[in-house]
Design a protein around this motif. Structure first.
Motif, PDB file in Angstrom:
ATOM      1  N   TRP A 231       0.829  -1.202   0.000  1.00  0.00           N
ATOM      2  CA  TRP A 231       0.000   0.000   0.000  1.00  0.00           C
ATOM      3  C   TRP A 231       0.867   1.257   0.000  1.00  0.00           C
ATOM      4  O   TRP A 231       0.630   2.195  -0.764  1.00  0.00           O
ATOM      5  N   ALA A 232       1.898   1.265   0.846  1.00  0.00           N
ATOM      6  CA  ALA A 232       2.782   2.428   0.913  1.00  0.00           C
ATOM      7  C   ALA A 232       3.542   2.622  -0.398  1.00  0.00           C
ATOM      8  O   ALA A 232       3.718   3.748  -0.871  1.00  0.00           O
ATOM      9  N   GLY A 233       4.006   1.510  -0.992  1.00  0.00           N
ATOM     10  CA  GLY A 233       4.708   1.618  -2.256  1.00  0.00           C
ATOM     11  C   GLY A 233       3.819   2.131  -3.365  1.00  0.00           C
ATOM     12  O   GLY A 233       4.242   2.944  -4.192  1.00  0.00           O
ATOM     13  N   ARG A 234       2.579   1.672  -3.385  1.00  0.00           N
ATOM     14  CA  ARG A 234       1.639   2.148  -4.410  1.00  0.00           C
ATOM     15  C   ARG A 234       1.342   3.627  -4.212  1.00  0.00           C
ATOM     16  O   ARG A 234       1.297   4.399  -5.178  1.00  0.00           O
ATOM     17  N   LEU A 235       1.108   4.043  -2.964  1.00  0.00           N
ATOM     18  CA  LEU A 235       0.827   5.442  -2.685  1.00  0.00           C
ATOM     19  C   LEU A 235       1.968   6.333  -3.187  1.00  0.00           C
ATOM     20  O   LEU A 235       1.744   7.336  -3.872  1.00  0.00           O
ATOM     21  N   THR A 236       3.203   5.945  -2.847  1.00  0.00           N
ATOM     22  CA  THR A 236       4.349   6.770  -3.230  1.00  0.00           C
ATOM     23  C   THR A 236       4.534   6.802  -4.736  1.00  0.00           C
ATOM     24  O   THR A 236       4.827   7.858  -5.322  1.00  0.00           O
ATOM     25  N   ALA A 237       4.364   5.650  -5.394  1.00  0.00           N
ATOM     26  CA  ALA A 237       4.532   5.599  -6.849  1.00  0.00           C
ATOM     27  C   ALA A 237       3.459   6.420  -7.560  1.00  0.00           C
ATOM     28  O   ALA A 237       3.754   7.142  -8.523  1.00  0.00           O
ATOM     29  N   VAL A 238       2.212   6.320  -7.103  1.00  0.00           N
ATOM     30  CA  VAL A 238       1.136   7.100  -7.724  1.00  0.00           C
ATOM     31  C   VAL A 238       1.363   8.592  -7.502  1.00  0.00           C
ATOM     32  O   VAL A 238       1.142   9.421  -8.404  1.00  0.00           O
ATOM     33  N   LEU A 239       1.815   8.945  -6.316  1.00  0.00           N
ATOM     34  CA  LEU A 239       2.128  10.343  -6.031  1.00  0.00           C
ATOM     35  C   LEU A 239       3.195  10.850  -6.995  1.00  0.00           C
ATOM     36  O   LEU A 239       3.094  11.956  -7.547  1.00  0.00           O
ATOM     37  N   ALA A 240       4.218  10.016  -7.228  1.00  0.00           N
ATOM     38  CA  ALA A 240       5.290  10.398  -8.156  1.00  0.00           C
ATOM     39  C   ALA A 240       4.753  10.567  -9.579  1.00  0.00           C
ATOM     40  O   ALA A 240       5.113  11.515 -10.289  1.00  0.00           O
ATOM     41  N   ILE A 241       3.891   9.648 -10.006  1.00  0.00           N
ATOM     42  CA  ILE A 241       3.331   9.720 -11.356  1.00  0.00           C
ATOM     43  C   ILE A 241       2.506  10.991 -11.528  1.00  0.00           C
ATOM     44  O   ILE A 241       2.593  11.679 -12.556  1.00  0.00           O
TER      45      ILE A 241
END
Length: 429
Positions: free
Chosen positions: A35-45
């Motif tokens: 969940w944390a990895g997805r949140l950070t990656a989506v934020l970056a995108i």
């Protein structure tokens, strides 16, 4: 004496953690990391996307009027959709044959390299548009491999009992990034475009590190198929085609977002219609995500379990009305409110669609079916941006938004008629 064959690594969470924690994915450490990895990656995108759209539009507006400059925004979506179209189905087959965790990690790593390339070009002043579009094309190819592998990996992490709540929780991560990313991107772009790309690069790296800490094996639980790869792809396509509930859900999303997606229109409305600058652009981009996030939080606590089809069609119709309102508004707060309602309605549709697909698909085919779903989603988003650019050229930005709202409402009625199984879909548990 021959050595015993090496046993495949156990897939612990679905067997042990799911049994211990039941339907609560938050008690699983691997899910929290995911969940944390997805949140950070989506934020970056989202930060990167905001910077790229604004930079491309600013460069194009130096030499072209609004209608022609909007075509360059459409190219941003088109150059990302072309590799999605070419690679998503083979990538889905690979997700059912190769380690899904490794595929996701490699995709995020290449996305970080794309952010580094954007940063390098931005630091050298005004980059050529062909350079920005070329890197965007590579980024689209990464997403082709990332999407089916990550969607197929989620059930391996949480198990089936926790899957509906995990899907809603993953939507919270996505929508949190969709809220903070555009708003943060708009603020940072107002200070420095290279800084926005640098922040995006740092968040990609953090997301990759979080994902690498996940202990669950990403190896598909079923042995490699004896038939060829293209036959495996055709098997996934056949499953989607014959499962009318799934086909109706993902095709409705394609048509509605193609008509009524307004992501590409937000910089045009912010700069040339509402006259609110990059800060207002961030507000408009974030408003849609705020509505979707609040709805995702609600659904993670109170998921829809009955009359799923009716809920889905009602949400899609509301999405069309919100798009129509956005197109007619001349006040930034009304425009933001319309996008807020549209985001909440879209989240209901997304949650129902993903739950239907995941619960009705065998694990050994999840990569291929997810790839078909992501191909439709990619077409609706990236190809929809290209379509919006053309419609702005023909009808102007306001006419394009109004036409899209009416198109979404018409599609709702047509799909309700030709997919009665989807309209009558009841239980989602």
């Amino acid at each position: 004496m021959t050595d015993a064959p090496e046993a495949p690594p156990p897939i612990t969470p679905p067997v042990a953690q799911a049994a211990a924690h039941g339907s609560n994915p938050w008690k699983m450490n691997d899910f929290r990391l995911l969940w944390a990895g997805r949140l950070t990656a989506v934020l970056a995108i989202q930060v990167q996307s905001s910077a790229l759209l604004w930079q491309v539009y600013e460069i194009a507006r130096r030499d072209h009027p609004v209608e022609q400059a909007s075509l360059y925004l459409g190219l941003v979506g088109l150059v990302q959709f072309i590799p999605l179209l070419a690679l998503t189905l083979p990538a889905g087959e690979m997700a059912d044959r190769r380690d899904r965790k490794t595929t996701v990690a490699a995709s995020i790593a290449v996305e970080a390299l794309c952010a580094l390339a954007f940063l390098g070009m931005a630091l050298h002043g005004s980059p050529p548009l062909w350079g920005l579009l070329s890197v965007a094309c590579v980024f689209g190819a990464c997403r082709a491999f990332l999407a089916p592998a990550s969607q197929a990996f989620l059930p391996m992490v949480v198990g089936r009992p926790a899957l509906p709540r995990a899907i809603a929780a993953q939507s919270i991560a996505f929508q949190t990034g969709a809220i903070a990313g555009p708003a943060l991107g708009g603020v940072i772009v107002g200070v420095s475009t290279p800084l926005a790309y640098g922040v995006s690069l740092g968040m990609f790296i953090v997301g990759l590190l979080a994902f690498l800490l996940i202990k669950t094996s990403g190896r598909p639980p079923t042995p490699e198929a004896a038939f060829g790869r293209w036959q495996a792809v055709r098997e996934g396509l056949k499953y989607v085609w014959t499962t009318k509930v799934v086909l109706g859900a993902i095709s409705l999303d394609l048509i509605v977002v193609l008509f009524a997606g307004v992501a590409l229109l937000t910089p045009i409305f912010a700069r040339d219609i509402l006259h609110v600058g990059p800060e207002g652009f961030g507000l408009l981009r974030a408003a849609f995500g705020v509505g979707a996030l609040l709805m995702a939080v609600y659904l993670s606590r109170y998921p829809i379990v009955r009359r799923g089809g009716l809920w889905m069609f009602g949400a899609v119709a509301l999405f069309g009305i919100a798009t129509l309102t956005f197109g007619l508004s001349k006040v930034v707060w009304i425009s933001a409110a319309a996008l807020f309602v549209g985001g909440a309605a879209d989240m209901i549709s997304v949650n129902i669609r993903q739950t239907l697909i995941q619960l009705s698909t065998p694990d050994g085919m999840r990569g291929r079916v997810s790839s078909v779903s992501m191909l439709f989603i990619g077409a609706s988003n990236e190809l929809g941006e290209a379509y919006s650019g053309v419609m702005v050229r023909l009808l102007g930005p306001i006419g394009a938004a109004v036409f899209g709202g009416f198109g979404a409402l018409a599609a709702t009625g047509v799909w309700a008629a030709i997919f009665p199984a989807l309209r009558k879909a009841d239980r989602l548990s």
